[in-house]
Design an enzyme around this catalytic site. Sequence first.
Site, PDB file in Angstrom:
ATOM      1  N   ASN A  45       0.831  -1.214   0.000  1.00 14.12           N
ATOM      2  CA  ASN A  45       0.000   0.000   0.000  1.00 14.12           C
ATOM      3  C   ASN A  45       0.864   1.262   0.000  1.00 14.12           C
ATOM      4  OD1 ASN A  45      -2.581   1.162  -0.057  1.00 14.12           O
ATOM      5  ND2 ASN A  45      -2.476   1.637   2.130  1.00 14.12           N
ATOM      6  N   SER A  65      -5.412   1.843  17.239  1.00 12.21           N
ATOM      7  CA  SER A  65      -6.359   2.814  16.693  1.00 12.21           C
ATOM      8  C   SER A  65      -7.487   3.080  17.686  1.00 12.21           C
ATOM      9  CB  SER A  65      -6.953   2.215  15.409  1.00 12.21           C
ATOM     10  OG  SER A  65      -8.073   2.942  15.007  1.00 12.21           O
ATOM     11  N   TYR A  85     -10.995  -5.306  10.902  1.00  7.91           N
ATOM     12  CA  TYR A  85      -9.788  -4.473  11.055  1.00  7.91           C
ATOM     13  C   TYR A  85      -9.587  -4.108  12.527  1.00  7.91           C
ATOM     14  CZ  TYR A  85      -7.133  -0.154  11.434  1.00  7.91           C
ATOM     15  OH  TYR A  85      -6.243   0.815  11.853  1.00  7.91           O
ATOM     16  N   LYS A 133      -6.636  -5.160  15.617  1.00  7.92           N
ATOM     17  CA  LYS A 133      -5.920  -4.249  16.527  1.00  7.92           C
ATOM     18  C   LYS A 133      -6.137  -4.686  17.980  1.00  7.92           C
ATOM     19  CE  LYS A 133      -4.138  -1.464  13.500  1.00  7.92           C
ATOM     20  NZ  LYS A 133      -2.710  -1.590  13.189  1.00  7.92           N
ATOM     21  N   ASN A 188     -12.242   7.791   3.672  1.00  8.35           N
ATOM     22  CA  ASN A 188     -12.068   8.725   4.781  1.00  8.35           C
ATOM     23  C   ASN A 188     -12.257  10.170   4.328  1.00  8.35           C
ATOM     24  OD1 ASN A 188      -9.744   6.344   5.599  1.00  8.35           O
ATOM     25  ND2 ASN A 188     -11.464   6.782   6.946  1.00  8.35           N
ATOM     26  N   ARG A 216     -14.941  14.357  15.077  1.00  2.71           N
ATOM     27  CA  ARG A 216     -13.765  13.498  15.269  1.00  2.71           C
ATOM     28  C   ARG A 216     -12.591  14.326  15.765  1.00  2.71           C
ATOM     29  NH1 ARG A 216     -17.385  10.646  14.398  1.00  2.71           N
ATOM     30  NH2 ARG A 216     -17.595   8.867  12.978  1.00  2.71           N
TER      31      ARG A 216
HETATM   32  P1  NAD Z   1      -0.385   2.720   5.186  1.00  4.84           P
HETATM   33  O1  NAD Z   1      -1.167   1.697   4.473  1.00  4.84           O
HETATM   34  O2  NAD Z   1      -0.081   4.001   4.479  1.00  4.84           O
HETATM   35  O3  NAD Z   1       1.000   2.090   5.686  1.00  4.84           O
HETATM   36  C1  NAD Z   1       1.135   0.744   6.067  1.00  4.84           C
HETATM   37  C2  NAD Z   1       2.361   0.189   5.373  1.00  4.84           C
HETATM   38  O4  NAD Z   1       2.534  -1.180   5.744  1.00  4.84           O
HETATM   39  C3  NAD Z   1       2.252   0.219   3.844  1.00  4.84           C
HETATM   40  O5  NAD Z   1       3.397   0.869   3.316  1.00  4.84           O
HETATM   41  C4  NAD Z   1       2.180  -1.245   3.432  1.00  4.84           C
HETATM   42  O6  NAD Z   1       2.801  -1.467   2.188  1.00  4.84           O
HETATM   43  C5  NAD Z   1       2.894  -1.935   4.602  1.00  4.84           C
HETATM   44  N1  NAD Z   1       2.509  -3.319   4.868  1.00  4.84           N
HETATM   45  C6  NAD Z   1       1.264  -3.832   5.054  1.00  4.84           C
HETATM   46  N2  NAD Z   1       1.314  -5.147   5.302  1.00  4.84           N
HETATM   47  C7  NAD Z   1       2.629  -5.505   5.283  1.00  4.84           C
HETATM   48  C8  NAD Z   1       3.331  -6.721   5.471  1.00  4.84           C
HETATM   49  N3  NAD Z   1       2.693  -7.873   5.700  1.00  4.84           N
HETATM   50  N4  NAD Z   1       4.684  -6.711   5.385  1.00  4.84           N
HETATM   51  C9  NAD Z   1       5.350  -5.567   5.141  1.00  4.84           C
HETATM   52  N5  NAD Z   1       4.738  -4.386   4.942  1.00  4.84           N
HETATM   53  C10 NAD Z   1       3.393  -4.341   5.018  1.00  4.84           C
HETATM   54  O7  NAD Z   1      -1.126   3.026   6.573  1.00  4.84           O
HETATM   55  P2  NAD Z   1      -0.914   4.200   7.612  1.00  4.84           P
HETATM   56  O8  NAD Z   1      -2.077   5.124   7.497  1.00  4.84           O
HETATM   57  O9  NAD Z   1       0.451   4.733   7.524  1.00  4.84           O
HETATM   58  O10 NAD Z   1      -1.112   3.379   8.967  1.00  4.84           O
HETATM   59  C11 NAD Z   1      -0.019   2.808   9.647  1.00  4.84           C
HETATM   60  C12 NAD Z   1      -0.539   1.978  10.810  1.00  4.84           C
HETATM   61  O11 NAD Z   1      -1.340   2.802  11.656  1.00  4.84           O
HETATM   62  C13 NAD Z   1      -1.430   0.809  10.395  1.00  4.84           C
HETATM   63  O12 NAD Z   1      -1.149  -0.275  11.240  1.00  4.84           O
HETATM   64  C14 NAD Z   1      -2.836   1.341  10.640  1.00  4.84           C
HETATM   65  O13 NAD Z   1      -3.734   0.301  10.918  1.00  4.84           O
HETATM   66  C15 NAD Z   1      -2.619   2.213  11.855  1.00  4.84           C
HETATM   67  N6  NAD Z   1      -3.623   3.287  11.969  1.00  4.84           N
HETATM   68  C16 NAD Z   1      -3.831   4.139  10.917  1.00  4.84           C
HETATM   69  C17 NAD Z   1      -4.799   5.127  11.007  1.00  4.84           C
HETATM   70  C18 NAD Z   1      -5.076   6.051   9.848  1.00  4.84           C
HETATM   71  O14 NAD Z   1      -6.119   6.696   9.841  1.00  4.84           O
HETATM   72  N7  NAD Z   1      -4.189   6.206   8.875  1.00  4.84           N
HETATM   73  C19 NAD Z   1      -5.554   5.274  12.183  1.00  4.84           C
HETATM   74  C20 NAD Z   1      -5.297   4.402  13.234  1.00  4.84           C
HETATM   75  C21 NAD Z   1      -4.328   3.404  13.113  1.00  4.84           C
HETATM   76  C1  UD1 Z   2     -12.267   5.827  10.164  1.00  5.02           C
HETATM   77  C2  UD1 Z   2     -12.268   4.350  10.348  1.00  5.02           C
HETATM   78  C3  UD1 Z   2     -11.704   3.997  11.706  1.00  5.02           C
HETATM   79  C4  UD1 Z   2     -10.332   4.602  11.894  1.00  5.02           C
HETATM   80  C5  UD1 Z   2     -10.462   6.108  11.703  1.00  5.02           C
HETATM   81  C6  UD1 Z   2      -9.125   6.812  11.837  1.00  5.02           C
HETATM   82  C7  UD1 Z   2     -14.167   3.693   8.956  1.00  5.02           C
HETATM   83  C8  UD1 Z   2     -15.568   3.171   8.964  1.00  5.02           C
HETATM   84  N1  UD1 Z   2     -13.632   3.871  10.178  1.00  5.02           N
HETATM   85  O1  UD1 Z   2     -13.242   6.345  11.024  1.00  5.02           O
HETATM   86  O2  UD1 Z   2     -11.615   2.610  11.869  1.00  5.02           O
HETATM   87  O3  UD1 Z   2      -9.845   4.332  13.186  1.00  5.02           O
HETATM   88  O4  UD1 Z   2     -10.989   6.368  10.402  1.00  5.02           O
HETATM   89  O5  UD1 Z   2      -8.396   6.688  10.696  1.00  5.02           O
HETATM   90  O6  UD1 Z   2     -13.529   3.870   7.934  1.00  5.02           O
HETATM   91  N2  UD1 Z   2     -17.511  11.519   6.373  1.00  5.02           N
HETATM   92  C9  UD1 Z   2     -18.407  12.114   5.507  1.00  5.02           C
HETATM   93  N3  UD1 Z   2     -18.254  11.881   4.177  1.00  5.02           N
HETATM   94  C10 UD1 Z   2     -17.261  11.103   3.654  1.00  5.02           C
HETATM   95  C11 UD1 Z   2     -16.352  10.506   4.551  1.00  5.02           C
HETATM   96  C12 UD1 Z   2     -16.512  10.724   5.909  1.00  5.02           C
HETATM   97  O7  UD1 Z   2     -19.313  12.831   5.944  1.00  5.02           O
HETATM   98  O8  UD1 Z   2     -17.196  10.930   2.426  1.00  5.02           O
HETATM   99  C13 UD1 Z   2     -17.640  11.779   7.829  1.00  5.02           C
HETATM  100  C14 UD1 Z   2     -17.907  10.534   8.665  1.00  5.02           C
HETATM  101  O9  UD1 Z   2     -19.269  10.278   8.752  1.00  5.02           O
HETATM  102  C15 UD1 Z   2     -17.260  10.951   9.992  1.00  5.02           C
HETATM  103  C16 UD1 Z   2     -16.108  11.865   9.583  1.00  5.02           C
HETATM  104  O10 UD1 Z   2     -16.416  12.306   8.259  1.00  5.02           O
HETATM  105  O11 UD1 Z   2     -18.164  11.697  10.763  1.00  5.02           O
HETATM  106  C17 UD1 Z   2     -14.751  11.183   9.561  1.00  5.02           C
HETATM  107  O12 UD1 Z   2     -14.851  10.002   8.775  1.00  5.02           O
HETATM  108  P1  UD1 Z   2     -13.565   9.102   8.440  1.00  5.02           P
HETATM  109  O13 UD1 Z   2     -12.477   9.962   7.906  1.00  5.02           O
HETATM  110  O14 UD1 Z   2     -14.032   7.964   7.608  1.00  5.02           O
HETATM  111  O15 UD1 Z   2     -13.062   8.606   9.872  1.00  5.02           O
HETATM  112  P2  UD1 Z   2     -13.827   7.777  11.020  1.00  5.02           P
HETATM  113  O16 UD1 Z   2     -15.258   7.643  10.722  1.00  5.02           O
HETATM  114  O17 UD1 Z   2     -13.450   8.398  12.309  1.00  5.02           O
END
Ligand code: NAD
Ligand code: UD1
Length: 335
Positions: free
Chosen positions: A35, A124, A148, A152, A199, A231
């Site tokens: 990714n 998360s 998902y 976690k 998102n 949020r």
């Molecule tokens: P991302 O997808 O941009 O980064 C994850 C990376 O892990 C990618 O580069 C992907 O190629 C790599 N990867 C996945 N599976 C792998 C494997 N089996 N071996 C080696 N590499 C692998 O995601 P991010 O937004 O940077 O998130 C990073 C971490 O934080 C994740 O664990 C995600 O669940 C957690 N997290 C993200 C958010 C968010 O909103 N972005 C919120 C809460 C938690």
């Molecule tokens: C998402 C993830 C959650 C993760 C969090 C942080 C989902 C269902 N949940 O939640 O697991 O921990 O991000 O990365 O994906 N919204 C709109 N229109 C859109 C998109 C979103 O109105 O097109 C609203 C949603 O209803 C929400 C807010 O924007 O109120 C944020 O949404 P989003 O960015 O998807 O994050 P979370 O819902 O917090």
Amino acid sequence: MSVLVTGGCGFIGSHTVVELLEEGQDVVIVDNLCNSKIEVLGKIEEITKRKPKFYQVDLCQKEELNQIFQKEKIDSVIHFAGLKAVGESVREPLRYYQNNLISTLNLLEVMEKHDCFQLVFSSSATVYGDVKKLPIKEDTPFSTTNPYGTTKRMIEEILTDVAYANPEKWRICILRYFNPIGAHSSGLIGEDPHGIPNNLMPYIVKVSQKELDHLTIYGNDYNTEDGTGVRDYIHVVDLAQGHLKALEKIRKSNGIFIYNLGTGKGHSVLEIVQAFERVNQVKIPYVIGARRPGDIASCYADVTKAQEELGFVASKTLDDMVRDSYHYVQKNKTH
Ligand code: NAD
Ligand code: UD1
């Protein structure tokens, strides 16, 4: 000694690698690029003038991971690697359990084998589910609603057991992120989701580029100030710096620690749209649609524990977040 960053080419990982390198720490990245893109490495070098070591390895391949630990001197690990799309996890649960759990089990085994016991793990706010009491404290019970989130929760439980079995050795910090947005101020690294984003911020960004013609706001009848969902958005650079604080903590103390990383402030969807329009001088057309199934009204962190025990306080404002998200996409336009 180096910090191993799994998933270091991804959104949060790449920003954290930049902060580590800028602080003078040595970094080894392991990422299978499922990714993310290899080009991120050049961007990290452009920002920091330093080159992290990189292995394109899948953490599910234990022996390959073992060889990296044999070759490199690794004293701590920040574990970002994992699949993270909620909807996809509902459709393909086995792929999520397989990837997120097996990779973590392999990592823990290989770490133990090489006497490496310092780990920071990306969890998360999704582990809290639909909470009744805001702001959310770390002792709120788990309540996950999708595979998902359950990966976690399960990993957090595995880490707790591992730390319990060997409390003198393991030093583990679990970080529960709220909603990371924004990008590095250079505009060189940021969030780049494939296809139509789920998102909010990536969706708004695509509307700003006219790649999508409008945003659908999922419901304006929630029990919030303006009726739209609230949020806790945190700038990804603040979040990245939180990982350096977590490393500092576990370098000093053994045991297992859990912290929320957020700003402690909630913002509604309409507030985000308005801030994006005002700061970037661009129109974001929107319509009000139905609630998204599974969504909650409000979610924001109690950040007291991270503040008191890690000395972590997010410093960037909502204006910084919307400006940097837009700057990144403007700078990386392909057309
Ligand atoms: P991302 O997808 O941009 O980064 C994850 C990376 O892990 C990618 O580069 C992907 O190629 C790599 N990867 C996945 N599976 C792998 C494997 N089996 N071996 C080696 N590499 C692998 O995601 P991010 O937004 O940077 O998130 C990073 C971490 O934080 C994740 O664990 C995600 O669940 C957690 N997290 C993200 C958010 C968010 O909103 N972005 C919120 C809460 C938690
Ligand atoms: C998402 C993830 C959650 C993760 C969090 C942080 C989902 C269902 N949940 O939640 O697991 O921990 O991000 O990365 O994906 N919204 C709109 N229109 C859109 C998109 C979103 O109105 O097109 C609203 C949603 O209803 C929400 C807010 O924007 O109120 C944020 O949404 P989003 O960015 O998807 O994050 P979370 O819902 O917090």
